[in-house]
Write a protein that holds these residues in place. Sequence first.
Motif, PDB file in Angstrom:
ATOM      1  N   MET A   1       0.797  -1.202   0.008  1.00  0.00           N
ATOM      2  CA  MET A   1      -0.057  -0.022   0.065  1.00  0.00           C
ATOM      3  C   MET A   1       0.858   1.100   0.098  1.00  0.00           C
ATOM      4  SD  MET A   1      -2.673   1.120   2.921  1.00  0.00           S
ATOM      5  CE  MET A   1      -3.535   2.545   2.634  1.00  0.00           C
ATOM      6  N   SER A   2       0.588   2.090  -0.855  1.00  0.00           N
ATOM      7  CA  SER A   2       1.378   3.473  -0.891  1.00  0.00           C
ATOM      8  C   SER A   2       0.555   4.738  -0.793  1.00  0.00           C
ATOM      9  CB  SER A   2       2.218   3.526  -2.256  1.00  0.00           C
ATOM     10  OG  SER A   2       1.207   3.490  -3.265  1.00  0.00           O
ATOM     11  N   LEU A   3       1.031   5.828  -0.398  1.00  0.00           N
ATOM     12  CA  LEU A   3       0.139   6.972  -0.253  1.00  0.00           C
ATOM     13  C   LEU A   3       1.039   7.895  -0.404  1.00  0.00           C
ATOM     14  CD1 LEU A   3      -1.325   6.180   3.508  1.00  0.00           C
ATOM     15  CD2 LEU A   3      -2.572   6.891   1.380  1.00  0.00           C
ATOM     16  N   ASN A   4       0.619   9.017  -0.898  1.00  0.00           N
ATOM     17  CA  ASN A   4       1.341  10.128  -1.269  1.00  0.00           C
ATOM     18  C   ASN A   4       0.960  11.156   0.154  1.00  0.00           C
ATOM     19  OD1 ASN A   4      -1.096  11.649  -1.638  1.00  0.00           O
ATOM     20  ND2 ASN A   4      -1.166  11.641  -3.735  1.00  0.00           N
ATOM     21  N   ALA A   5       1.971  12.302  -0.003  1.00  0.00           N
ATOM     22  CA  ALA A   5       2.195  13.265   1.079  1.00  0.00           C
ATOM     23  C   ALA A   5       0.850  13.924   1.501  1.00  0.00           C
ATOM     24  CB  ALA A   5       3.515  14.039   1.141  1.00  0.00           C
ATOM     25  N   ALA A   8      -1.578  11.910   3.321  1.00  0.00           N
ATOM     26  CA  ALA A   8      -1.226  11.687   4.665  1.00  0.00           C
ATOM     27  C   ALA A   8      -1.621  12.911   5.442  1.00  0.00           C
ATOM     28  CB  ALA A   8       0.158  11.154   4.666  1.00  0.00           C
ATOM     29  N   LEU A  11      -5.030  13.251   6.191  1.00  0.00           N
ATOM     30  CA  LEU A  11      -5.446  12.183   7.249  1.00  0.00           C
ATOM     31  C   LEU A  11      -5.059  12.602   8.690  1.00  0.00           C
ATOM     32  CD1 LEU A  11      -5.031   8.847   5.286  1.00  0.00           C
ATOM     33  CD2 LEU A  11      -7.163   9.966   6.108  1.00  0.00           C
ATOM     34  N   ALA A  12      -3.828  13.536   8.611  1.00  0.00           N
ATOM     35  CA  ALA A  12      -3.421  13.894   9.830  1.00  0.00           C
ATOM     36  C   ALA A  12      -4.342  15.174  10.443  1.00  0.00           C
ATOM     37  CB  ALA A  12      -1.834  14.344   9.841  1.00  0.00           C
ATOM     38  N   PRO A  14      -7.483  15.758  11.660  1.00  0.00           N
ATOM     39  CA  PRO A  14      -8.166  15.409  12.814  1.00  0.00           C
ATOM     40  C   PRO A  14      -7.304  16.072  14.016  1.00  0.00           C
ATOM     41  CG  PRO A  14      -8.927  13.561  11.524  1.00  0.00           C
ATOM     42  CD  PRO A  14      -7.786  14.300  10.723  1.00  0.00           C
ATOM     43  N   LEU A  15      -6.007  15.265  14.006  1.00  0.00           N
ATOM     44  CA  LEU A  15      -5.021  15.585  15.045  1.00  0.00           C
ATOM     45  C   LEU A  15      -4.552  16.896  15.223  1.00  0.00           C
ATOM     46  CD1 LEU A  15      -3.473  14.369  17.379  1.00  0.00           C
ATOM     47  CD2 LEU A  15      -1.643  13.894  15.929  1.00  0.00           C
ATOM     48  N   LEU A  18      -7.500  19.187  16.378  1.00  0.00           N
ATOM     49  CA  LEU A  18      -7.536  19.006  17.691  1.00  0.00           C
ATOM     50  C   LEU A  18      -6.570  19.968  18.731  1.00  0.00           C
ATOM     51  CD1 LEU A  18      -9.628  17.114  19.333  1.00  0.00           C
ATOM     52  CD2 LEU A  18      -7.843  15.609  19.680  1.00  0.00           C
ATOM     53  N   LEU A 101       1.265   0.314  34.885  1.00  0.00           N
ATOM     54  CA  LEU A 101       0.459   0.942  35.988  1.00  0.00           C
ATOM     55  C   LEU A 101       0.860   1.853  36.741  1.00  0.00           C
ATOM     56  CD1 LEU A 101      -0.710  -2.641  37.410  1.00  0.00           C
ATOM     57  CD2 LEU A 101      -2.296  -0.986  36.443  1.00  0.00           C
ATOM     58  N   PHE A 105      -0.366   5.585  37.498  1.00  0.00           N
ATOM     59  CA  PHE A 105      -0.878   5.799  38.837  1.00  0.00           C
ATOM     60  C   PHE A 105      -0.567   7.001  39.650  1.00  0.00           C
ATOM     61  CE2 PHE A 105      -0.880   4.411  43.476  1.00  0.00           C
ATOM     62  CZ  PHE A 105      -2.264   3.546  43.501  1.00  0.00           C
TER      63      PHE A 105
END
Lengths: 277, 126
Positions: A1-5, A8, A11-12, A14-15, A18, A101, A105
Motif C-alpha cells: 500500500m502506498s500513499l502520497n504526502a 497523509a 488524514l492527519a 483531525p489531530l 484538535l 500501571l 498511577f
Amino acid sequence: MSLNARTATRLAGPLLLLTAAALLLPFGWRAIALLVDCIGQGNGCAIGELTADGYYLEAAWNTLWLGMLSALIGLAIGLGAAIALLRVPRLESSVTLLASLGANFSGVPLAVALLLLFGAQGVVTATMQAAGLAPWVDLQGLDGLLLAYVCFQAPLATLLLIAPVKMLDGSLQDAAATLGAGPVLYWRRVGLPLMLPSLVEVFGLLFANAAAAFATPFALSGTAAHVLAVRIASLVSGDILAQPELSALLALVLFAMLAVVIGLTRWTAARLRRGRA
Amino acid sequence: MSATSTSTTNRPVISALALSALLIVVLVPMAALLVYGLTGRWDRHWWPEDPTLRWIVEAVADPRVQGAVVRTTLLALASATLALVCGALATIPAALAVRSTTARPHVDCSAAWTSWRCCPSQSRRW
C-alpha cells in the motif's frame, strides 16, 4: 500500500485540528489579549504582577527544578531497570505491566497512598516517631513532591527506555568483552553514547510530564503546593479572588517552558544522531 | 585487572538496585492502598489492625461509586479511542507515504537509464 504526502497530511487533519483548537488557539488568543492589555495599561497588567514580587517566579523555578530533578532520577532508575531486564528477560512482561500501571498511577490515588505512609498520621511517620526518629520526608514540602513525582516518572522512563536498550546491538557488548572491557566500561564508552539521543528525548518527555502535573501536588498540599500548575488553577478558582489574566500568563509561562525544553531536547537528540551517522 | 573485575561485578548490582527501586516506587503505594482498604485501621503501629472487607463491600454497594466507575470507564474508553484514531490517522499514512517515496527510486529507477520517465524526481536531480 502506498500513499502520497498530500493524502497523509489530509488524514492527519483531525489531530492537527484538535491540537490547534485545544492548544494553539487558546494560547495564541490569550497571548495577544495579554499583550494588548499591557500595551494599554502599562505597568498594571498581568506581566507587571508576575514580576512585581518573586512569588510566581519562585513557583516557576520550583516547577523547573522539580521537573528536571525528577526527570533525572526517573531516567537513572528507568535506564538501570531497562538494562537489568536485558539480563532477566523473563521478568520483562511483568515489569512492563507494573511500569504501565505505575506510570498512570499518579494524581489523587498516589497522593492518598503517600499520605497513608508518610503523612502526619502515616504509618511510616508514626513508626519513626515511636522509635524516636524524625520523619525524613515532609509530604507538604518540595521533597515530598519530588518523592511523589519519582513514583510516576521512574515507571514511565522504564517504559520509554526498554525499546532503545533492546535495540542496542548485542554483538557490541560481546566485542567489548572480547577486548577486555567490563560492563561498566562498555556502558560508559559504547552503550551510553549510543543511547544518548534516546536519553535526551526521554528526558524532555519526563520533564514535560512532571512540569504539567497538577493532580498529584494539589492532592498532596492543596493550593499550598508552590508549582506553576497549582498556581494557575488557584488563580482561576482561588479562595479569595480570581485573576484569570495572571492565570493565563502563568499558563503561557508553563507552555513556553515546555516548548523550550522539548524543542531543545529534540534538537540536541537530532544533532547527536546526525553526528553519529 | 582488578578494576575490570570490580566493574564486572558492580554493574549487575547497580542495574538490580535500579530495578528494585522501580518495583518499590510502583508497588509500595499500590500495596499501601490495598492494605488500608482491607483493614479497620493502620495508624497506631507499623502493622495494620482489624482485617475487614467492609470498605470494599460499602464501596461496591454505593450507587454513587458505581456511577463514578461507569462514568470513568466510559470517559477513559472514549478518550482512548479518539486518541488512537487521531494518532493512527496522523502517523500510519505518514509512515506509508515516507516509505513509498523512499522505496520508489530503488524499485523503479533501476531501469531509469533506459526509461527516465519512470522516475521524474530522480531524473530531475540527474
